[in-house]
Enzyme design. Structure first.
Site, PDB file in Angstrom:
ATOM      1  N   HIS A 181      -7.053  -5.192  -1.777  1.00  0.00           N
ATOM      2  CA  HIS A 181      -5.935  -4.200  -2.129  1.00  0.00           C
ATOM      3  C   HIS A 181      -6.852  -3.002  -2.954  1.00  0.00           C
ATOM      4  O   HIS A 181      -7.701  -3.389  -3.793  1.00  0.00           O
ATOM      5  CB  HIS A 181      -5.038  -4.343  -2.953  1.00  0.00           C
TER       6      HIS A 181
ATOM      7  N   ASP B 259       2.191  -0.762  -8.978  1.00  0.00           N
ATOM      8  CA  ASP B 259       1.812  -2.131  -9.593  1.00  0.00           C
ATOM      9  C   ASP B 259       2.785  -2.037 -10.696  1.00  0.00           C
ATOM     10  O   ASP B 259       3.407  -1.357 -11.494  1.00  0.00           O
ATOM     11  CB  ASP B 259       0.441  -1.697 -10.229  1.00  0.00           C
ATOM     12  N   ILE B 260       2.901  -3.713 -10.854  1.00  0.00           N
ATOM     13  CA  ILE B 260       4.037  -4.111 -11.666  1.00  0.00           C
ATOM     14  C   ILE B 260       3.773  -4.024 -12.964  1.00  0.00           C
ATOM     15  O   ILE B 260       4.571  -3.982 -14.090  1.00  0.00           O
ATOM     16  CB  ILE B 260       4.343  -5.555 -11.325  1.00  0.00           C
TER      17      ILE B 260
HETATM   18  P1  AMP Z   1      -6.408  -7.374  -9.016  1.00  0.00           P
HETATM   19  O1  AMP Z   1      -6.960  -7.779 -10.646  1.00  0.00           O
HETATM   20  O2  AMP Z   1      -7.390  -6.412  -8.691  1.00  0.00           O
HETATM   21  O3  AMP Z   1      -6.293  -8.394  -8.112  1.00  0.00           O
HETATM   22  O4  AMP Z   1      -5.162  -6.575  -9.155  1.00  0.00           O
HETATM   23  C1  AMP Z   1      -3.800  -7.177  -9.134  1.00  0.00           C
HETATM   24  C2  AMP Z   1      -2.639  -6.148  -9.418  1.00  0.00           C
HETATM   25  O5  AMP Z   1      -1.490  -6.754  -8.620  1.00  0.00           O
HETATM   26  C3  AMP Z   1      -2.620  -6.125 -10.991  1.00  0.00           C
HETATM   27  O6  AMP Z   1      -2.836  -4.899 -11.164  1.00  0.00           O
HETATM   28  C4  AMP Z   1      -1.214  -6.781 -11.042  1.00  0.00           C
HETATM   29  O7  AMP Z   1      -0.409  -5.994 -12.061  1.00  0.00           O
HETATM   30  C5  AMP Z   1      -0.423  -6.473  -9.657  1.00  0.00           C
HETATM   31  N1  AMP Z   1       0.609  -7.263  -9.432  1.00  0.00           N
HETATM   32  C6  AMP Z   1       0.546  -8.630  -9.305  1.00  0.00           C
HETATM   33  N2  AMP Z   1       1.693  -9.061  -8.715  1.00  0.00           N
HETATM   34  C7  AMP Z   1       2.592  -7.898  -8.425  1.00  0.00           C
HETATM   35  C8  AMP Z   1       3.818  -7.721  -8.010  1.00  0.00           C
HETATM   36  N3  AMP Z   1       4.510  -8.633  -7.756  1.00  0.00           N
HETATM   37  N4  AMP Z   1       4.201  -6.528  -7.845  1.00  0.00           N
HETATM   38  C9  AMP Z   1       3.413  -5.289  -7.975  1.00  0.00           C
HETATM   39  N5  AMP Z   1       2.122  -5.539  -8.433  1.00  0.00           N
HETATM   40  C10 AMP Z   1       1.905  -6.791  -8.899  1.00  0.00           C
END
Ligand code: AMP
Ligand code: ZN
Length: 115
Positions: free
Chosen positions: A101, A31-32
């Site tokens: 996810h 996760d970023i």
């Molecule tokens: P959700 O709120 O369950 O949809 O989680 C989305 C997750 O994706 C969050 O924890 C973000 O930090 C993560 N996220 C968004 N964009 C990216 C990316 N480009 N690379 C890695 N993680 C990401």
């Protein structure tokens, strides 16, 4: 592939990400914006927008994703300590990215499981 879906673009190699595992059905990235020392996202290659699209035809895929999450927890040394696998659905569930996810969180004491 989902239109303008950030996770589909990561899976396709169009935008960079820290991919820590992949197989024919699943991809795992870091996760970023990590919420714990270990914060991985386990997702299907297939663009499935959310939990709401999981019917009986996708039970095997979801089982595989949970299996992969457990494998990653083991690789990250979390099995003895404990960890959390969770999925957010919809606006009030806190889902931001519309590609299903599982969050794998660990490496610190987690609390507030019910938000
Ligand atoms: P959700 O709120 O369950 O949809 O989680 C989305 C997750 O994706 C969050 O924890 C973000 O930090 C993560 N996220 C968004 N964009 C990216 C990316 N480009 N690379 C890695 N993680 C990401
Ligand atoms: Zn997607």
């Amino acid at each position: 592939m989902g239109e303008e879906c950030v996770f589909c673009e990561i899976i396709a190699g169009k935008i960079p990400s820290d991919i820590v595992y992949q197989d024919d059905k699943a991809v795992v990235i870091r996760d970023i914006n990590p919420q714990a020392p270990i914060h991985l996202l386990v997702m299907p290659r297939e663009h499935i927008p959310s939990l709401a699209q999981i019917g009986s035809d996708r039970k095997d895929l979801i089982g595989h994703l949970i299996y992969v999450a457990n494998e990653m927890a083991s690789r990250e040394g979390l099995v003895q300590r404990g960890y959390r696998v969770s999925v957010n659905y919809g606006r009030e569930g806190g889902q931001l990215v519309p590609h299903i996810h599982f969050h794998l969180l660990g490496g610190r004491q987690l609390s507030g499981a019910l938000g």
